[in-house]
Scaffold this motif. Structure first.
Motif, mmCIF file in Angstrom:
data_model
loop_
_atom_site.group_PDB
_atom_site.id
_atom_site.type_symbol
_atom_site.label_atom_id
_atom_site.label_comp_id
_atom_site.label_asym_id
_atom_site.label_seq_id
_atom_site.Cartn_x
_atom_site.Cartn_y
_atom_site.Cartn_z
ATOM 1 N N MET A 32 0.827 -1.209 0.000
ATOM 2 C CA MET A 32 0.000 0.000 0.000
ATOM 3 C C MET A 32 0.859 1.256 0.000
ATOM 4 O O MET A 32 1.959 1.277 0.534
ATOM 5 C CB MET A 32 -0.906 0.023 1.238
ATOM 6 N N SER A 33 0.287 2.310 -0.574
ATOM 7 C CA SER A 33 0.967 3.595 -0.527
ATOM 8 C C SER A 33 0.743 4.199 0.862
ATOM 9 O O SER A 33 -0.112 3.745 1.626
ATOM 10 C CB SER A 33 0.423 4.526 -1.602
ATOM 11 N N GLU A 34 1.508 5.216 1.168
ATOM 12 C CA GLU A 34 1.389 5.864 2.480
ATOM 13 C C GLU A 34 0.006 6.474 2.664
ATOM 14 O O GLU A 34 -0.563 6.425 3.752
ATOM 15 C CB GLU A 34 2.482 6.949 2.642
ATOM 16 N N LEU A 35 -0.542 7.028 1.621
ATOM 17 C CA LEU A 35 -1.875 7.622 1.685
ATOM 18 C C LEU A 35 -2.926 6.552 1.990
ATOM 19 O O LEU A 35 -3.801 6.755 2.827
ATOM 20 C CB LEU A 35 -2.195 8.330 0.360
ATOM 21 N N ASP A 36 -2.826 5.379 1.333
ATOM 22 C CA ASP A 36 -3.766 4.283 1.585
ATOM 23 C C ASP A 36 -3.616 3.732 2.997
ATOM 24 O O ASP A 36 -4.599 3.370 3.640
ATOM 25 C CB ASP A 36 -3.551 3.155 0.565
ATOM 26 N N LYS A 37 -2.352 3.688 3.487
ATOM 27 C CA LYS A 37 -2.115 3.218 4.855
ATOM 28 C C LYS A 37 -2.804 4.138 5.858
ATOM 29 O O LYS A 37 -3.470 3.678 6.793
ATOM 30 C CB LYS A 37 -0.615 3.146 5.155
ATOM 31 N N ASP A 38 -2.647 5.452 5.650
ATOM 32 C CA ASP A 38 -3.290 6.419 6.553
ATOM 33 C C ASP A 38 -4.811 6.307 6.487
ATOM 34 O O ASP A 38 -5.498 6.370 7.514
ATOM 35 C CB ASP A 38 -2.858 7.853 6.196
ATOM 36 N N GLU A 39 -5.329 6.126 5.285
ATOM 37 C CA GLU A 39 -6.783 5.994 5.117
ATOM 38 C C GLU A 39 -7.300 4.744 5.832
ATOM 39 O O GLU A 39 -8.329 4.782 6.501
ATOM 40 C CB GLU A 39 -7.124 5.926 3.629
ATOM 41 N N LEU A 40 -6.570 3.651 5.743
ATOM 42 C CA LEU A 40 -6.965 2.411 6.412
ATOM 43 C C LEU A 40 -6.945 2.572 7.921
ATOM 44 O O LEU A 40 -7.865 2.133 8.618
ATOM 45 C CB LEU A 40 -6.041 1.261 5.980
ATOM 46 N N ILE A 41 -5.932 3.227 8.436
ATOM 47 C CA ILE A 41 -5.831 3.464 9.884
ATOM 48 C C ILE A 41 -6.988 4.335 10.348
ATOM 49 O O ILE A 41 -7.614 4.066 11.381
ATOM 50 C CB ILE A 41 -4.457 4.095 10.231
ATOM 51 N N HIS A 42 -7.314 5.400 9.592
ATOM 52 C CA HIS A 42 -8.435 6.279 9.954
ATOM 53 C C HIS A 42 -9.761 5.518 9.943
ATOM 54 O O HIS A 42 -10.602 5.709 10.812
ATOM 55 C CB HIS A 42 -8.497 7.490 9.013
ATOM 56 N N LYS A 43 -9.942 4.650 8.958
ATOM 57 C CA LYS A 43 -11.183 3.850 8.892
ATOM 58 C C LYS A 43 -11.297 2.940 10.101
ATOM 59 O O LYS A 43 -12.383 2.792 10.673
ATOM 60 C CB LYS A 43 -11.214 3.019 7.609
ATOM 61 N N GLN A 44 -10.173 2.336 10.512
ATOM 62 C CA GLN A 44 -10.206 1.456 11.681
ATOM 63 C C GLN A 44 -10.520 2.237 12.944
ATOM 64 O O GLN A 44 -11.264 1.781 13.809
ATOM 65 C CB GLN A 44 -8.869 0.725 11.822
ATOM 66 N N ILE A 45 -9.990 3.422 13.042
ATOM 67 C CA ILE A 45 -10.243 4.261 14.230
ATOM 68 C C ILE A 45 -11.725 4.651 14.277
ATOM 69 O O ILE A 45 -12.381 4.541 15.317
ATOM 70 C CB ILE A 45 -9.350 5.525 14.207
ATOM 71 N N PHE A 46 -12.280 5.091 13.134
ATOM 72 C CA PHE A 46 -13.694 5.483 13.087
ATOM 73 C C PHE A 46 -14.627 4.295 13.347
ATOM 74 O O PHE A 46 -15.662 4.419 13.967
ATOM 75 C CB PHE A 46 -14.043 6.140 11.756
ATOM 76 N N ARG A 47 -14.214 3.134 12.861
ATOM 77 C CA ARG A 47 -15.031 1.928 13.058
ATOM 78 C C ARG A 47 -15.075 1.551 14.543
ATOM 79 O O ARG A 47 -16.080 1.103 15.057
ATOM 80 C CB ARG A 47 -14.454 0.785 12.233
ATOM 81 N N ASP A 48 -13.959 1.725 15.219
ATOM 82 C CA ASP A 48 -13.869 1.364 16.638
ATOM 83 C C ASP A 48 -14.619 2.360 17.521
ATOM 84 O O ASP A 48 -14.971 2.035 18.661
ATOM 85 C CB ASP A 48 -12.416 1.272 17.079
ATOM 86 N N LEU A 49 -14.851 3.552 17.016
ATOM 87 C CA LEU A 49 -15.573 4.544 17.807
ATOM 88 C C LEU A 49 -16.991 4.129 17.848
ATOM 89 O O LEU A 49 -17.836 4.123 18.501
ATOM 90 C CB LEU A 49 -15.457 5.936 17.190
#
Length: 159
Positions: free
Chosen positions: A142-159
């Motif tokens: 994954m590109s760095e942008l996709d990695k950041d997007e995946l991390i943000h999605k996981q954080i929002f999902r856990d909220l």
């Protein structure tokens, strides 16, 4: 004079009563005859025969009404279960019927029955909560942008 008028009125009343009584006895004697009874039974049977098709049609309509009523109740349960499921489930959950012999409407009904946990329907429906059409994401590819997007999605999902 007054007494004579009262007597005439009483005589007229008694004559009318006598005539009515005579007609009643004639009527009753007519009905006691075997021919009359047979004729009445024949007429009654004809009326029943004539109305039989309407009775059957009414029974068919009543049966159909009960079937439709049960179908409406079941559909209401399905809709309620689907709404409840949509409130608790992620939007990307997919349902698939394991056999292809169902039309679109019957497939929707089958999926709704599976959500209602009906055993005969649940055996035929597969549920997936992730998108199986995409490859699993590998952090190395994954590109760095996709990695950041995946991390943000996981954080929002856990909220």
């Amino acid at each position: 004079m007054k007494g004579k008028a009262l007597l005439d009125i009483e005589k007229t009343r008694l004559d009318n009563l006598k005539l009515a009584l005579k007609q009643k006895t004639e009527f009753e004697s007519t009905f006691k005859k075997t021919e009359s009874i047979k004729q009445i039974q024949f007429i009654a049977a004809g009326i029943l025969r004539k109305n039989l098709k309407f009775v059957r049609k009414s029974e068919e309509i009543e049966t159909r009404l009960k079937q439709l009523s049960e179908s409406i109740k079941h559909t209401k349960k399905q809709v309620d279960a689907l709404q409840l499921q949509l409130n608790f489930e992620k939007r990307h959950t997919c349902y698939k019927i394991l056999t292809q012999k169902y039309s679109r409407n019957s497939a929707a009904t089958l999926i709704a029955d599976a959500i209602l946990n009906e055993p005969q329907a649940a055996q035929l429906v597969a549920r997936s909560s992730s998108n199986n059409f995409e490859m699993e994401k590998d952090l190395e590819l994954m590109s760095e942008l996709d990695k950041d997007e995946l991390i943000h999605k996981q954080i929002f999902r856990d909220l």
